[in-house]
Design an enzyme around this catalytic site. Structure first.
Site, PDB file in Angstrom:
ATOM      1  N   TYR A 202      -5.717 -10.972   3.820  1.00  0.00           N
ATOM      2  CA  TYR A 202      -6.092 -10.410   2.514  1.00  0.00           C
ATOM      3  C   TYR A 202      -6.580 -11.516   1.567  1.00  0.00           C
TER       4      TYR A 202
ATOM      5  N   GLU B 286      -3.350 -14.270  -4.989  1.00  0.00           N
ATOM      6  CA  GLU B 286      -3.110 -14.541  -3.566  1.00  0.00           C
ATOM      7  C   GLU B 286      -4.062 -15.618  -3.038  1.00  0.00           C
TER       8      GLU B 286
ATOM      9  N   LYS C 283     -10.295 -11.944   0.015  1.00  0.00           N
ATOM     10  CA  LYS C 283     -10.516 -11.950  -1.435  1.00  0.00           C
ATOM     11  C   LYS C 283     -11.211 -13.233  -1.891  1.00  0.00           C
TER      12      LYS C 283
ATOM     13  N   ASP D  10     -18.150   4.850   0.392  1.00  0.00           N
ATOM     14  CA  ASP D  10     -17.178   3.952   1.018  1.00  0.00           C
ATOM     15  C   ASP D  10     -17.737   2.532   0.917  1.00  0.00           C
TER      16      ASP D  10
ATOM     17  N   SER E  14      -5.401  -3.672  -0.144  1.00  0.00           N
ATOM     18  CA  SER E  14      -4.752  -4.550  -1.128  1.00  0.00           C
ATOM     19  C   SER E  14      -3.340  -4.957  -0.734  1.00  0.00           C
TER      20      SER E  14
ATOM     21  N   GLY F 130      -6.434   4.280  -6.892  1.00  0.00           N
ATOM     22  CA  GLY F 130      -5.333   3.312  -6.823  1.00  0.00           C
ATOM     23  C   GLY F 130      -4.632   3.140  -8.157  1.00  0.00           C
ATOM     24  N   GLN F 131      -3.667   2.223  -8.178  1.00  0.00           N
ATOM     25  CA  GLN F 131      -2.899   1.979  -9.414  1.00  0.00           C
ATOM     26  C   GLN F 131      -3.799   1.582 -10.581  1.00  0.00           C
ATOM     27  N   ASP F 132      -4.582   0.522 -10.401  1.00  0.00           N
ATOM     28  CA  ASP F 132      -5.386   0.022 -11.520  1.00  0.00           C
ATOM     29  C   ASP F 132      -6.485   1.018 -11.879  1.00  0.00           C
TER      30      ASP F 132
ATOM     31  N   ALA G 125     -10.192  -1.891  -2.314  1.00  0.00           N
ATOM     32  CA  ALA G 125      -9.847  -2.936  -1.340  1.00  0.00           C
ATOM     33  C   ALA G 125      -8.694  -2.463  -0.466  1.00  0.00           C
TER      34      ALA G 125
ATOM     35  N   LEU H 130     -12.607  -2.322  -7.848  1.00  0.00           N
ATOM     36  CA  LEU H 130     -11.167  -2.412  -7.593  1.00  0.00           C
ATOM     37  C   LEU H 130     -10.828  -1.996  -6.161  1.00  0.00           C
TER      38      LEU H 130
ATOM     39  N   THR I  57      -7.730 -12.311  -7.078  1.00  0.00           N
ATOM     40  CA  THR I  57      -6.267 -12.269  -7.024  1.00  0.00           C
ATOM     41  C   THR I  57      -5.614 -13.642  -6.935  1.00  0.00           C
TER      42      THR I  57
HETATM   43  P1  NAP Z   1      -4.366  -0.032  -4.766  1.00  0.00           P
HETATM   44  O1  NAP Z   1      -3.469   0.800  -5.584  1.00  0.00           O
HETATM   45  O2  NAP Z   1      -3.942  -0.406  -3.378  1.00  0.00           O
HETATM   46  O3  NAP Z   1      -5.797   0.690  -4.691  1.00  0.00           O
HETATM   47  C1  NAP Z   1      -6.777   0.284  -3.778  1.00  0.00           C
HETATM   48  C2  NAP Z   1      -7.948   1.225  -3.893  1.00  0.00           C
HETATM   49  O4  NAP Z   1      -8.975   0.804  -2.969  1.00  0.00           O
HETATM   50  C3  NAP Z   1      -7.638   2.690  -3.565  1.00  0.00           C
HETATM   51  O5  NAP Z   1      -8.216   3.503  -4.544  1.00  0.00           O
HETATM   52  C4  NAP Z   1      -8.325   2.887  -2.217  1.00  0.00           C
HETATM   53  O6  NAP Z   1      -8.794   4.204  -2.013  1.00  0.00           O
HETATM   54  C5  NAP Z   1      -9.517   1.969  -2.379  1.00  0.00           C
HETATM   55  N1  NAP Z   1     -10.166   1.685  -1.100  1.00  0.00           N
HETATM   56  C6  NAP Z   1      -9.586   1.225   0.035  1.00  0.00           C
HETATM   57  N2  NAP Z   1     -10.492   1.149   1.024  1.00  0.00           N
HETATM   58  C7  NAP Z   1     -11.689   1.553   0.512  1.00  0.00           C
HETATM   59  C8  NAP Z   1     -12.991   1.713   1.032  1.00  0.00           C
HETATM   60  N3  NAP Z   1     -13.267   1.438   2.316  1.00  0.00           N
HETATM   61  N4  NAP Z   1     -13.966   2.153   0.226  1.00  0.00           N
HETATM   62  C9  NAP Z   1     -13.687   2.460  -1.065  1.00  0.00           C
HETATM   63  N5  NAP Z   1     -12.466   2.341  -1.635  1.00  0.00           N
HETATM   64  C10 NAP Z   1     -11.475   1.890  -0.848  1.00  0.00           C
HETATM   65  O7  NAP Z   1      -4.691  -1.417  -5.519  1.00  0.00           O
HETATM   66  P2  NAP Z   1      -4.434  -1.830  -7.056  1.00  0.00           P
HETATM   67  O8  NAP Z   1      -3.070  -2.403  -7.175  1.00  0.00           O
HETATM   68  O9  NAP Z   1      -4.871  -0.735  -7.936  1.00  0.00           O
HETATM   69  O10 NAP Z   1      -5.420  -3.080  -7.178  1.00  0.00           O
HETATM   70  C11 NAP Z   1      -6.789  -2.893  -7.565  1.00  0.00           C
HETATM   71  C12 NAP Z   1      -7.586  -4.106  -7.089  1.00  0.00           C
HETATM   72  O11 NAP Z   1      -7.073  -5.299  -7.685  1.00  0.00           O
HETATM   73  C13 NAP Z   1      -7.555  -4.348  -5.586  1.00  0.00           C
HETATM   74  O12 NAP Z   1      -8.801  -4.880  -5.207  1.00  0.00           O
HETATM   75  C14 NAP Z   1      -6.476  -5.408  -5.426  1.00  0.00           C
HETATM   76  O13 NAP Z   1      -6.681  -6.150  -4.240  1.00  0.00           O
HETATM   77  C15 NAP Z   1      -6.684  -6.227  -6.671  1.00  0.00           C
HETATM   78  N6  NAP Z   1      -5.507  -6.916  -7.207  1.00  0.00           N
HETATM   79  C16 NAP Z   1      -4.358  -6.212  -7.448  1.00  0.00           C
HETATM   80  C17 NAP Z   1      -3.264  -6.858  -7.995  1.00  0.00           C
HETATM   81  C18 NAP Z   1      -1.976  -6.115  -8.293  1.00  0.00           C
HETATM   82  O14 NAP Z   1      -0.945  -6.786  -8.515  1.00  0.00           O
HETATM   83  N7  NAP Z   1      -2.002  -4.794  -8.353  1.00  0.00           N
HETATM   84  C19 NAP Z   1      -3.354  -8.225  -8.310  1.00  0.00           C
HETATM   85  C20 NAP Z   1      -4.552  -8.901  -8.075  1.00  0.00           C
HETATM   86  C21 NAP Z   1      -5.632  -8.230  -7.539  1.00  0.00           C
HETATM   87  P3  NAP Z   1      -8.038   5.308  -1.076  1.00  0.00           P
HETATM   88  O15 NAP Z   1      -7.216   6.099  -2.025  1.00  0.00           O
HETATM   89  O16 NAP Z   1      -9.159   6.079  -0.503  1.00  0.00           O
HETATM   90  O17 NAP Z   1      -7.232   4.546  -0.068  1.00  0.00           O
HETATM   91  O1  G4F Z   2       4.864  -6.336  -3.570  1.00  0.00           O
HETATM   92  P1  G4F Z   2       4.207  -7.165  -2.552  1.00  0.00           P
HETATM   93  O2  G4F Z   2       3.739  -6.474  -1.316  1.00  0.00           O
HETATM   94  O3  G4F Z   2       3.024  -7.921  -3.298  1.00  0.00           O
HETATM   95  P2  G4F Z   2       2.171  -9.240  -2.943  1.00  0.00           P
HETATM   96  O4  G4F Z   2       2.250  -9.574  -1.508  1.00  0.00           O
HETATM   97  O5  G4F Z   2       2.578 -10.302  -3.903  1.00  0.00           O
HETATM   98  O6  G4F Z   2       0.690  -8.754  -3.260  1.00  0.00           O
HETATM   99  C1  G4F Z   2       0.385  -8.015  -4.460  1.00  0.00           C
HETATM  100  O7  G4F Z   2       0.032  -8.928  -5.468  1.00  0.00           O
HETATM  101  C2  G4F Z   2      -1.174  -9.679  -5.227  1.00  0.00           C
HETATM  102  C3  G4F Z   2      -1.391 -10.616  -6.423  1.00  0.00           C
HETATM  103  O8  G4F Z   2      -0.642 -11.783  -6.264  1.00  0.00           O
HETATM  104  C4  G4F Z   2      -2.319  -8.697  -5.065  1.00  0.00           C
HETATM  105  F1  G4F Z   2      -3.484  -9.376  -4.884  1.00  0.00           F
HETATM  106  C5  G4F Z   2      -2.044  -7.775  -3.890  1.00  0.00           C
HETATM  107  O9  G4F Z   2      -3.106  -6.829  -3.787  1.00  0.00           O
HETATM  108  C6  G4F Z   2      -0.732  -7.034  -4.133  1.00  0.00           C
HETATM  109  O10 G4F Z   2      -0.909  -6.169  -5.235  1.00  0.00           O
HETATM  110  O11 G4F Z   2       5.187  -8.364  -2.091  1.00  0.00           O
HETATM  111  C7  G4F Z   2       5.776  -9.231  -3.036  1.00  0.00           C
HETATM  112  C8  G4F Z   2       6.798 -10.094  -2.328  1.00  0.00           C
HETATM  113  C9  G4F Z   2       6.284 -10.801  -1.064  1.00  0.00           C
HETATM  114  O12 G4F Z   2       6.787 -12.094  -1.040  1.00  0.00           O
HETATM  115  C10 G4F Z   2       6.879  -9.986   0.081  1.00  0.00           C
HETATM  116  O13 G4F Z   2       7.078 -10.727   1.286  1.00  0.00           O
HETATM  117  O14 G4F Z   2       7.877  -9.259  -1.884  1.00  0.00           O
HETATM  118  C11 G4F Z   2       8.216  -9.618  -0.552  1.00  0.00           C
HETATM  119  N1  G4F Z   2       8.891  -8.468   0.074  1.00  0.00           N
HETATM  120  C12 G4F Z   2      10.192  -8.475   0.509  1.00  0.00           C
HETATM  121  N2  G4F Z   2      10.489  -7.286   1.032  1.00  0.00           N
HETATM  122  C13 G4F Z   2       8.370  -7.262   0.324  1.00  0.00           C
HETATM  123  C14 G4F Z   2       9.378  -6.503   0.925  1.00  0.00           C
HETATM  124  N3  G4F Z   2       7.135  -6.752   0.063  1.00  0.00           N
HETATM  125  C15 G4F Z   2       6.897  -5.461   0.410  1.00  0.00           C
HETATM  126  N4  G4F Z   2       5.685  -4.923   0.145  1.00  0.00           N
HETATM  127  N5  G4F Z   2       7.866  -4.685   1.029  1.00  0.00           N
HETATM  128  C16 G4F Z   2       9.120  -5.169   1.303  1.00  0.00           C
HETATM  129  O15 G4F Z   2       9.967  -4.468   1.867  1.00  0.00           O
END
Ligand code: NAP
Ligand code: G4F
Length: 337
Positions: A162, A136, A166, A65, A91, A20-22, A89, A87, A134
């Protein structure tokens, strides 16, 4: 199920969600610090495996997994990690409404499976564990929003499957710290983005479309609601915070955020300005399919504890983040145009 052999020379880290991204940013950071990096990869033919092996050849992949306890015990036994970064999930908030049970199995119960794998492997005294919590979990409701932003003591009121999953993960992680004395830290991270962000998230969806419009590959972009506000930072800064949490002398909970909140409309304004367009409205259509059954209106975080206790700081501001993402996507799409 044989995995890679461990060596005794370096600190070892096991990263779930390494595709994933992180996971990408963190693997890079840990490698630069001399860690031996193990990454969990799921599925019999994971589509992201090849790209991962090309970009991060140093990551030692272990098939497992989060829903399969036996595979996690194997992963822990194989890597013998000093640090685990959980990380992995489901997500995506929108996806979690359509797949709530899968979200519970992976995002909530997967954490319990991994914590138990550490415990039954007899490594609970020596392994430090990071749980990806998160913003969220706060839910963004007005009555639950202190003026200065959410901090580690704010009330939780998750608004999606979600967020609920979490919250379970957050509390079970804290429970293992309190019950078994494990070094488990949680990072309550606000939205963080960048060039590795998945195209399903709104920021990257916008910057990718803006780049495509600039290159004449696309003429419009369909989005859901544009008024929600998020506290958006740069992912590279946030993975540094994760690592800092596990280097601290005691486990704890930390918010990572920028302390600023911006609407999707503001993001659109800056992204289109980056290609010289002063008005984004002619390019954006609203499509109800991207709306959610319940929305998180506004997120704003207060990172002062992490800044004070860990010395964490961010290096990329909001305009810098939008600009780096648009420029990256123009470069990538130009190669294929
Ligand atoms: P992401 O890009 O969606 O990556 C999610 C990762 O989880 C992927 O590598 C995915 O693997 C893996 N995964 C999904 N299902 C799985 C399973 N059953 N077993 C093992 N791995 C699995 O998420 P991210 O943005 O990097 O975020 C990393 C973590 O931080 C997540 O837990 C997310 O909820 C949390 N978080 C993110 C943000 C944010 O803004 N980015 C903010 C707060 C918290 P595959 O490639 O196999 O699908
Ligand atoms: O980019 P989003 O999908 O991110 P969201 O829902 O804030 O969640 C992300 O941040 C969380 C931390 O606060 C993480 F825990 C979570 O894993 C993830 O990384 O949506 C952001 C906003 C929302 O309000 C959504 O309703 O954008 C709005 N939105 C409007 N149009 C859209 C769209 N979101 C997505 N994904 N796609 C759209 O077309």
């Amino acid at each position: 199920m044989r995995g890679p052999e461990v060596t005794d020379t370096a600190r070892r880290a096991l990263v779930t969600g390494v595709t994933g991204q992180d996971g990408g940013h963190l693997a890079e950071l840990l490698h630069s610090k001399g860690y031996e990096v193990f990454g969990l990869i799921r599925g019999q033919r994971n589509a992201r495996r090849e790209a991962l092996e090309r970009e991060f050849p140093f990551v030692r992949l272990i098939e497992a997994d989060l829903t399969d306890q036996t595979s996690l015990i194997h992963a822990v036994a194989t890597s013998q990690p000093h640090e685990i970064y959980n990380l992995g999930a489901i997500s995506h908030v929108g996806y979690s409404f359509r797949n709530p049970q899968l979200t519970a199995d992976i995002t909530a119960k997967g954490v319990l499976n991994l914590l138990e794998a550490v415990r039954v492997s007899g490594l609970s005294d020596s392994t430090r564990f990071y749980q990806a919590s998160t913003s969220e979990m706060f839910g963004g409701l007005d009555y639950n929003r202190p003026g200065a932003g959410y901090n580690e003591n704010s009330l939780f009121h998750p608004r999606s499957p979600y967020g609920v999953a979490k919250l379970y993960a957050h509390w079970i992680a804290r429970n293992y710290r309190e019950s078994y004395g494990m070094f488990v830290s949680t990072g309550i991270l606000f939205n963080h983005e960048g060039e590795r962000r998945g195209l399903e998230f709104v920021t990257r969806k916008i910057t990718n479309a803006v780049a495509a419009i600039h290159l004449g590959l696309q003429d419009h972009l369909a989005l859901g609601d544009l008024w929600p506000k998020r506290d958006w930072g740069y992912a590279g800064d946030y993975v540094r915070g994760m690592w800092q949490m596990l280097q601290h002398h005691e486990p704890d909970d930390f918010v990572l955020a920028t302390g600023e909140t911006h609407s999707i409309e503001e993001f659109l304004t800056l992204a289109f300005a980056a290609i010289g367009e002063t008005d984004w409205k002619p390019y954006v259509r609203q499509d109800p399919q991207f709306r959610r059954p319940a929305e998180v209106d506004i997120l704003l975080g207060d990172p002062s504890k992490a800044e004070r206790v860990l010395g964490w700081e961010r290096t990329v501001d909001f305009p810098g983040l939008v600009s780096l993402m648009v420029q990256h996507d123009i470069q990538v799409l130009s190669r294929h145009a």
